[in-house]
Design an enzyme around this catalytic site. Structure first.
Site, PDB file in Angstrom:
ATOM      1  CG  ASP A 134      -7.514  -4.277   3.562  1.00 25.50           C
ATOM      2  OD1 ASP A 134      -8.604  -4.305   4.157  1.00 25.50           O
ATOM      3  OD2 ASP A 134      -7.277  -3.466   2.642  1.00 25.50           O
TER       4      ASP A 134
ATOM      5  CG  ASP B  58      -2.592 -20.083  -0.143  1.00 21.40           C
ATOM      6  OD1 ASP B  58      -1.860 -20.021   0.859  1.00 21.40           O
ATOM      7  OD2 ASP B  58      -2.256 -20.716  -1.171  1.00 21.40           O
TER       8      ASP B  58
ATOM      9  CE1 TYR C 173      -3.216  -2.797   0.059  1.00 25.03           C
ATOM     10  CE2 TYR C 173      -3.977  -2.029   2.182  1.00 25.03           C
ATOM     11  CZ  TYR C 173      -4.100  -2.879   1.101  1.00 25.03           C
ATOM     12  OH  TYR C 173      -5.107  -3.809   1.071  1.00 25.03           O
TER      13      TYR C 173
ATOM     14  CG  ASP D 165     -12.661  -6.321   5.380  1.00 23.01           C
ATOM     15  OD1 ASP D 165     -12.496  -5.820   6.507  1.00 23.01           O
ATOM     16  OD2 ASP D 165     -12.769  -5.646   4.348  1.00 23.01           O
TER      17      ASP D 165
ATOM     18  CE  LYS E 111       1.101 -18.177  -1.865  1.00 18.63           C
ATOM     19  NZ  LYS E 111       0.362 -19.436  -1.637  1.00 18.63           N
TER      20      LYS E 111
END
Length: 350
Positions: free
Chosen positions: A241, A217, A135, A245, A185
């Site tokens: 993020d 994942d 970001y 959620d 990851k």
């Protein structure tokens, strides 16, 4: 105790009003100062984060934030869009640690998208790094290569950024069930390889806390398959993020999830994790409980008022036990109420 109140856009002013009402019911001395932010900031000063708003946030002991964003501003240049306000506040105030608890109230187990037996008793904490990663990494942009456009962003972390967020997670775990799952990851990304190495090094200072690792994942799958296996999850900005959620829907509604964004000294910005919900803005339908619970986190972490925080949390639980529900968490047999009535009920429960 000086609190900067930034209601923002959409349902932001409605839900902030209820949290402020709850805080004012407490026998504490607060000084509230309100300022525009997001789309409201753009309308007031031509910038989603006006200089006066940033100055107010810097001077306050804590920031209570509503939500920003509105489709009306989607065609503005990126720097002027409402969402840049929250990114700017995180960067300018050094708010690197995002705490997002996902707890299922027993009364809302049936409202979850998953079976009650999967989520009953769920209580996890996601610790998300907020000021690094893709970001904020540079270079970034859109360029033309061999006659076609391509977009590029840079995922970036240094050791000190990883160490400080790992410490937040380990310290939080010490006050809970003493388990940390670091999500990355590392099988694909160089950034994640460094992340895993540094977290493992930092874990040596926390021998009483169990550390495990999981690919992002797989973590996304496990949050749906068996969420109660987790205690504290620590991860980077992008992965956090998405996962936070996802975790919010385990609780029955995104309208129930508070959050805190902290700097290295404990000053923080507190906000519900949901958005501005422009489709219901001004209709008195929004669930204010995530904002009220964010105010409770503010009392606990930045204002050092743990007993007051507990009072607010117990009041929310009492209201839920009484059967009151906003539309997003309504189930058969419960009584549906609006934003203001739910806020009034929490005040009464105090």
């Amino acid at each position: 105790m000086k609190i900067a109140v930034l209601p923002g856009d959409g349902i932001g002013p409605e839900i902030i009003a209820q949290a402020r009402k709850v805080l004012q019911k407490l026998d504490l001395s607060f000084e509230f100062a309100e300022a525009p932010v997001g789309g409201a900031g753009y309308e007031a000063a031509g910038d989603p984060l006006p200089a006066a708003t940033l100055q107010l946030a810097r001077a306050a002991d804590a920031v209570l934030f509503g939500a920003v964003g509105d489709p009306r501003y989607d065609k503005l240049e990126r720097a002027k869009r409402p969402e840049q306000a929250i990114l700017g506040l995180r960067k300018e105030l050094g708010l690197f640690a995002n705490l997002r608890p996902a707890r299922v109230h027993p009364e809302l187990a049936d409202a979850s998208a998953l079976k009650p037996e999967v989520v009953s008793g769920l209580d996890i904490l996601i610790v998300r790094e907020l000021t690094g990663d893709i970001y904020f990494g540079k270079p970034r942009g859109i360029r033309e290569v061999q006659g076609e456009r391509e977009g590029f962003d840079t995922m970036h972390y240094n050791e000190s950024e990883i160490r400080r967020i790992a410490r937040v997670a380990f310290e939080a775990a010490r006050k809970r069930s003493k388990r940390v799952c670091s999500v990355d990851k590392a099988n694909v990304l160089e950034t994640s390889q460094l992340w895993r190495e540094v977290v493992q090094q930092e874990a040596k200072s926390y021998g009483d806390v169990e550390l495990t690792h999981m690919y992002v994942d797989n973590c996304a799958m496990q949050l749906v398959r068996n969420p109660k296996q987790f205690d504290v999850i620590v991860t980077g900005n992008l992965f956090g993020d998405i996962l936070s959620d996802e975790a919010s829907m385990l609780t029955g509604s995104i309208g129930m999830l508070p959050s805190a964004a902290l700097d290295e000294r404990g000053k923080g910005l507190y906000e519900p994790i949901h958005g501005t919900a422009p489709d219901i803005a001004g209709k008195g339908l929004a669930n204010p409980l995530a904002t009220i619970l964010s105010a409770a986190m503010m009392l606990r972490y930045s204002l050092r008022q743990p007993q007051a925080a507990q009072r607010v949390e117990h009041a929310v639980t009492k209201v839920l036990k009484s059967g009151l529900r906003t539309a997003d968490i309504h189930t058969p047999g419960a009584r549906r109420v609006g934003t203001q009535e739910m806020g009034d009920a929490v005040v009464a429960a105090l």
